[in-house]
Scaffold this motif. Structure first.
Motif, PDB file in Angstrom:
ATOM      1  N   ARG A  70       0.596  -1.105  -0.098  1.00  0.00           N
ATOM      2  CA  ARG A  70      -0.281  -0.145  -0.252  1.00  0.00           C
ATOM      3  C   ARG A  70       0.728   1.383   0.055  1.00  0.00           C
ATOM      4  NH1 ARG A  70      -4.660   0.025   4.389  1.00  0.00           N
ATOM      5  NH2 ARG A  70      -2.498  -0.702   6.137  1.00  0.00           N
ATOM      6  N   PRO A  71       1.713   1.481  -1.177  1.00  0.00           N
ATOM      7  CA  PRO A  71       2.613   2.629  -1.171  1.00  0.00           C
ATOM      8  C   PRO A  71       2.429   3.660  -0.643  1.00  0.00           C
ATOM      9  CG  PRO A  71       2.480   1.699  -3.608  1.00  0.00           C
ATOM     10  CD  PRO A  71       1.210   0.908  -2.486  1.00  0.00           C
ATOM     11  N   LEU A  72       0.924   3.930  -1.194  1.00  0.00           N
ATOM     12  CA  LEU A  72       0.054   5.678  -0.382  1.00  0.00           C
ATOM     13  C   LEU A  72       0.718   6.232   0.938  1.00  0.00           C
ATOM     14  CD1 LEU A  72      -2.806   6.044  -2.990  1.00  0.00           C
ATOM     15  CD2 LEU A  72      -0.286   6.274  -3.864  1.00  0.00           C
ATOM     16  N   TRP A  73       0.474   5.075   2.016  1.00  0.00           N
ATOM     17  CA  TRP A  73       0.977   5.085   3.096  1.00  0.00           C
ATOM     18  C   TRP A  73       1.839   5.259   3.218  1.00  0.00           C
ATOM     19  CZ3 TRP A  73      -3.074   4.905   6.343  1.00  0.00           C
ATOM     20  CH2 TRP A  73      -4.839   4.331   5.775  1.00  0.00           C
ATOM     21  N   THR A  74       3.182   5.575   2.596  1.00  0.00           N
ATOM     22  CA  THR A  74       4.093   5.958   2.667  1.00  0.00           C
ATOM     23  C   THR A  74       4.878   6.788   1.974  1.00  0.00           C
ATOM     24  OG1 THR A  74       4.817   4.018   3.378  1.00  0.00           O
ATOM     25  CG2 THR A  74       6.731   4.946   2.120  1.00  0.00           C
ATOM     26  N   VAL A  75       4.647   7.007   0.156  1.00  0.00           N
ATOM     27  CA  VAL A  75       5.387   7.548  -0.667  1.00  0.00           C
ATOM     28  C   VAL A  75       3.825   8.773  -1.454  1.00  0.00           C
ATOM     29  CG1 VAL A  75       6.055   6.174  -1.875  1.00  0.00           C
ATOM     30  CG2 VAL A  75       6.500   8.602  -2.919  1.00  0.00           C
ATOM     31  N   GLY A  76       4.074   9.987  -1.724  1.00  0.00           N
ATOM     32  CA  GLY A  76       2.653  10.231  -2.153  1.00  0.00           C
ATOM     33  C   GLY A  76       3.938  11.585  -3.238  1.00  0.00           C
ATOM     34  N   SER A  77       3.002  11.293  -4.427  1.00  0.00           N
ATOM     35  CA  SER A  77       3.318  11.457  -5.627  1.00  0.00           C
ATOM     36  C   SER A  77       3.009  12.293  -6.283  1.00  0.00           C
ATOM     37  CB  SER A  77       4.617  10.903  -6.334  1.00  0.00           C
ATOM     38  OG  SER A  77       3.061   9.145  -6.510  1.00  0.00           O
ATOM     39  N   MET A  78       3.408  13.151  -7.808  1.00  0.00           N
ATOM     40  CA  MET A  78       2.429  14.064  -8.432  1.00  0.00           C
ATOM     41  C   MET A  78       2.868  13.994  -9.710  1.00  0.00           C
ATOM     42  SD  MET A  78       0.096  17.387  -9.046  1.00  0.00           S
ATOM     43  CE  MET A  78       2.266  18.797  -8.854  1.00  0.00           C
ATOM     44  N   THR A  89     -16.061  14.697 -10.827  1.00  0.00           N
ATOM     45  CA  THR A  89     -15.671  15.703  -9.759  1.00  0.00           C
ATOM     46  C   THR A  89     -14.363  15.485  -9.275  1.00  0.00           C
ATOM     47  OG1 THR A  89     -16.739  14.319  -8.103  1.00  0.00           O
ATOM     48  CG2 THR A  89     -17.670  15.823  -9.344  1.00  0.00           C
ATOM     49  N   ALA A  90     -13.247  16.491  -8.299  1.00  0.00           N
ATOM     50  CA  ALA A  90     -12.674  16.071  -7.608  1.00  0.00           C
ATOM     51  C   ALA A  90     -12.682  14.852  -6.359  1.00  0.00           C
ATOM     52  CB  ALA A  90     -11.976  17.275  -7.208  1.00  0.00           C
ATOM     53  N   ARG A  91     -13.550  15.013  -5.839  1.00  0.00           N
ATOM     54  CA  ARG A  91     -13.816  14.674  -4.728  1.00  0.00           C
ATOM     55  C   ARG A  91     -13.764  13.047  -5.662  1.00  0.00           C
ATOM     56  NH1 ARG A  91     -18.155  15.996  -2.332  1.00  0.00           N
ATOM     57  NH2 ARG A  91     -17.033  17.351  -0.877  1.00  0.00           N
ATOM     58  N   ALA A  92     -14.314  13.081  -5.943  1.00  0.00           N
ATOM     59  CA  ALA A  92     -14.491  11.203  -6.782  1.00  0.00           C
ATOM     60  C   ALA A  92     -13.709  10.937  -7.383  1.00  0.00           C
ATOM     61  CB  ALA A  92     -16.236  10.989  -8.062  1.00  0.00           C
ATOM     62  N   HIS A  93     -12.357  11.609  -7.831  1.00  0.00           N
ATOM     63  CA  HIS A  93     -11.117  11.099  -7.583  1.00  0.00           C
ATOM     64  C   HIS A  93     -10.756  10.524  -6.810  1.00  0.00           C
ATOM     65  CE1 HIS A  93      -6.716  11.499 -10.088  1.00  0.00           C
ATOM     66  NE2 HIS A  93      -6.814  12.287  -9.048  1.00  0.00           N
ATOM     67  N   LEU A  94     -10.054  11.929  -5.860  1.00  0.00           N
ATOM     68  CA  LEU A  94      -9.556  11.494  -4.360  1.00  0.00           C
ATOM     69  C   LEU A  94     -10.753   9.499  -4.092  1.00  0.00           C
ATOM     70  CD1 LEU A  94      -9.606  14.405  -3.275  1.00  0.00           C
ATOM     71  CD2 LEU A  94      -7.607  13.549  -4.085  1.00  0.00           C
ATOM     72  N   THR A  95     -11.805   9.360  -4.494  1.00  0.00           N
ATOM     73  CA  THR A  95     -12.371   8.618  -3.564  1.00  0.00           C
ATOM     74  C   THR A  95     -11.858   6.684  -4.064  1.00  0.00           C
ATOM     75  OG1 THR A  95     -14.332   9.821  -3.356  1.00  0.00           O
ATOM     76  CG2 THR A  95     -14.180   6.994  -3.349  1.00  0.00           C
ATOM     77  N   TRP A  96     -11.503   6.639  -5.713  1.00  0.00           N
ATOM     78  CA  TRP A  96     -11.196   6.512  -6.286  1.00  0.00           C
ATOM     79  C   TRP A  96      -9.539   5.557  -6.017  1.00  0.00           C
ATOM     80  CZ3 TRP A  96      -6.431   6.601 -10.132  1.00  0.00           C
ATOM     81  CH2 TRP A  96      -6.735   5.383 -10.792  1.00  0.00           C
ATOM     82  N   VAL A  97      -8.688   6.860  -6.087  1.00  0.00           N
ATOM     83  CA  VAL A  97      -7.473   6.949  -5.544  1.00  0.00           C
ATOM     84  C   VAL A  97      -7.248   6.480  -3.954  1.00  0.00           C
ATOM     85  CG1 VAL A  97      -5.238   7.798  -4.892  1.00  0.00           C
ATOM     86  CG2 VAL A  97      -6.221   8.501  -6.803  1.00  0.00           C
ATOM     87  N   ALA A  98      -8.526   6.545  -3.179  1.00  0.00           N
ATOM     88  CA  ALA A  98      -8.030   6.193  -1.640  1.00  0.00           C
ATOM     89  C   ALA A  98      -8.380   4.653  -1.589  1.00  0.00           C
ATOM     90  CB  ALA A  98      -8.961   7.506  -1.005  1.00  0.00           C
ATOM     91  N   GLN A  99      -9.816   4.026  -2.222  1.00  0.00           N
ATOM     92  CA  GLN A  99      -9.541   3.046  -2.775  1.00  0.00           C
ATOM     93  C   GLN A  99      -8.904   1.985  -3.029  1.00  0.00           C
ATOM     94  OE1 GLN A  99     -13.382   3.098  -4.737  1.00  0.00           O
ATOM     95  NE2 GLN A  99     -14.838   3.517  -2.818  1.00  0.00           N
ATOM     96  N   SER A 100      -7.834   2.202  -3.539  1.00  0.00           N
ATOM     97  CA  SER A 100      -6.758   1.618  -4.290  1.00  0.00           C
ATOM     98  C   SER A 100      -5.591   1.315  -3.577  1.00  0.00           C
ATOM     99  CB  SER A 100      -6.233   2.524  -5.772  1.00  0.00           C
ATOM    100  OG  SER A 100      -5.421   3.254  -4.834  1.00  0.00           O
ATOM    101  N   ASN A 101      -5.728   1.765  -2.403  1.00  0.00           N
ATOM    102  CA  ASN A 101      -4.914   1.616  -1.285  1.00  0.00           C
ATOM    103  C   ASN A 101      -5.644   1.623  -0.209  1.00  0.00           C
ATOM    104  OD1 ASN A 101      -1.480   2.527  -1.372  1.00  0.00           O
ATOM    105  ND2 ASN A 101      -2.895   2.672  -3.645  1.00  0.00           N
ATOM    106  N   GLY A 102      -6.848   1.348  -0.121  1.00  0.00           N
ATOM    107  CA  GLY A 102      -7.587   1.197   1.279  1.00  0.00           C
ATOM    108  C   GLY A 102      -7.375   2.346   1.977  1.00  0.00           C
ATOM    109  N   ILE A 103      -7.320   3.537   2.520  1.00  0.00           N
ATOM    110  CA  ILE A 103      -7.059   5.008   2.393  1.00  0.00           C
ATOM    111  C   ILE A 103      -8.898   5.181   2.987  1.00  0.00           C
ATOM    112  CG2 ILE A 103      -6.619   7.014   2.602  1.00  0.00           C
ATOM    113  CD1 ILE A 103      -4.550   6.631   0.363  1.00  0.00           C
ATOM    114  N   PRO A 104      -8.565   5.747   4.525  1.00  0.00           N
ATOM    115  CA  PRO A 104     -10.348   6.131   4.589  1.00  0.00           C
ATOM    116  C   PRO A 104     -10.759   7.181   3.839  1.00  0.00           C
ATOM    117  CG  PRO A 104      -9.087   5.515   6.519  1.00  0.00           C
ATOM    118  CD  PRO A 104      -8.105   5.849   5.806  1.00  0.00           C
TER     119      PRO A 104
END
Length: 246
Positions: A70-78, A89-104
């Motif tokens: 679950r690398p997004l818990w260790t390193v974030g990138s752009m 929407t911005a929220r939908a995009h962030l929801t998809w990214v969060a779900q990919s790494n089990g982020i609440p």
């Protein structure tokens, strides 16, 4: 901690990254500076597991990216902007990214607020300004509350207000104890924000150290950069000066 050791990437006989070594430390902003085509993005892509090195290592907290669970818990990138589908929407995009790494899900609202996008959460990304898109990319990088941030040209194309906000925000992340690695080809963007500087051109490290050490006796970081990289840019200005580019 980011540790790059003897990193080399070849395309055929040509080395786009040539025996590159440097570190980025916690609590500091490290500016990774070089002309277009210098090897910055290639180095970052290898660090983030998007490409393979010919030789050498690129480690985050002592591990290769593909070995981090679950690398997004260790390193974030752009890299290359926010990387978001314009119809979302911005929220939908962030929801998809969060779900990919089990982020609440609660973290989505936190990063929207941190980056000043709370009022734009339901807006379609296609209507975002360049600055809002960059903020969205940073918000996605922060979703896992990582201790390491890797950002490729985060101020590219921004207006002065956007640049000022980005500078302050990156400094606040470093002051919170995070490792912040920022690539740029614009020296003025790094002046006053970077604690440490790594200068690369044609795939090779030309200088590294604190900002003061790299600047040396030059009046500005920009002057030091041009002195270091003279004749080492991706393009030559010679033909244009002699009657037009070819």
């Amino acid at each position: 901690m980011i540790e790059i050791r003897s990193l080399t990437k070849k395309h055929g006989p040509r080395a786009v990254v040539d025996d590159v070594s440097f570190e980025a430390a916690p609590g500091r902003v490290t500016g990774f500076l070089g002309p277009n085509g210098a090897g910055k993005s290639s180095t970052l892509r290898i660090l983030l597991g998007l490409d393979r090195a010919t030789s050498g290592t690129a480690l985050i907290d002592g591990r290769a990216y593909h070995d981090i669970d679950r690398p997004l818990w260790t390193v974030g990138s752009m890299l290359d902007g926010p990387g978001a589908a314009p119809g979302r929407t911005a929220r939908a995009h962030l929801t998809w990214v969060a779900q990919s790494n089990g982020i609440p899900a609660r973290r989505i609202e936190e990063v929207l607020a941190m980056t000043g996008l709370g009022d734009a959460a339901r807006s379609r990304i296609r209507g975002f300004s360049l600055g809002m898109g960059q903020r969205l990319g940073i918000a996605a990088a922060l979703l896992g509350d990582p201790r390491v941030l890797v950002l490729d040209e985060p101020t590219n194309g921004l207006d002065p207000d956007g640049i000022r906000w980005t500078r302050r925000f990156l400094r606040s992340l470093a002051e919170d104890g995070r490792t912040v690695l920022v690539s740029s080809h614009l020296m003025t963007e790094m002046e006053g924000i970077a604690d440490d500087i790594v200068v690369i051109a044609r795939g090779q490290i030309l200088a590294s150290g604190t900002a003061a050490e790299v600047r040396g006796e030059h009046p500005s970081l920009e002057d030091a950069f041009f002195a270091l990289t003279e004749g080492r840019g991706q393009y030559s200005s010679g033909p244009a000066e002699q009657g037009g580019a070819r």
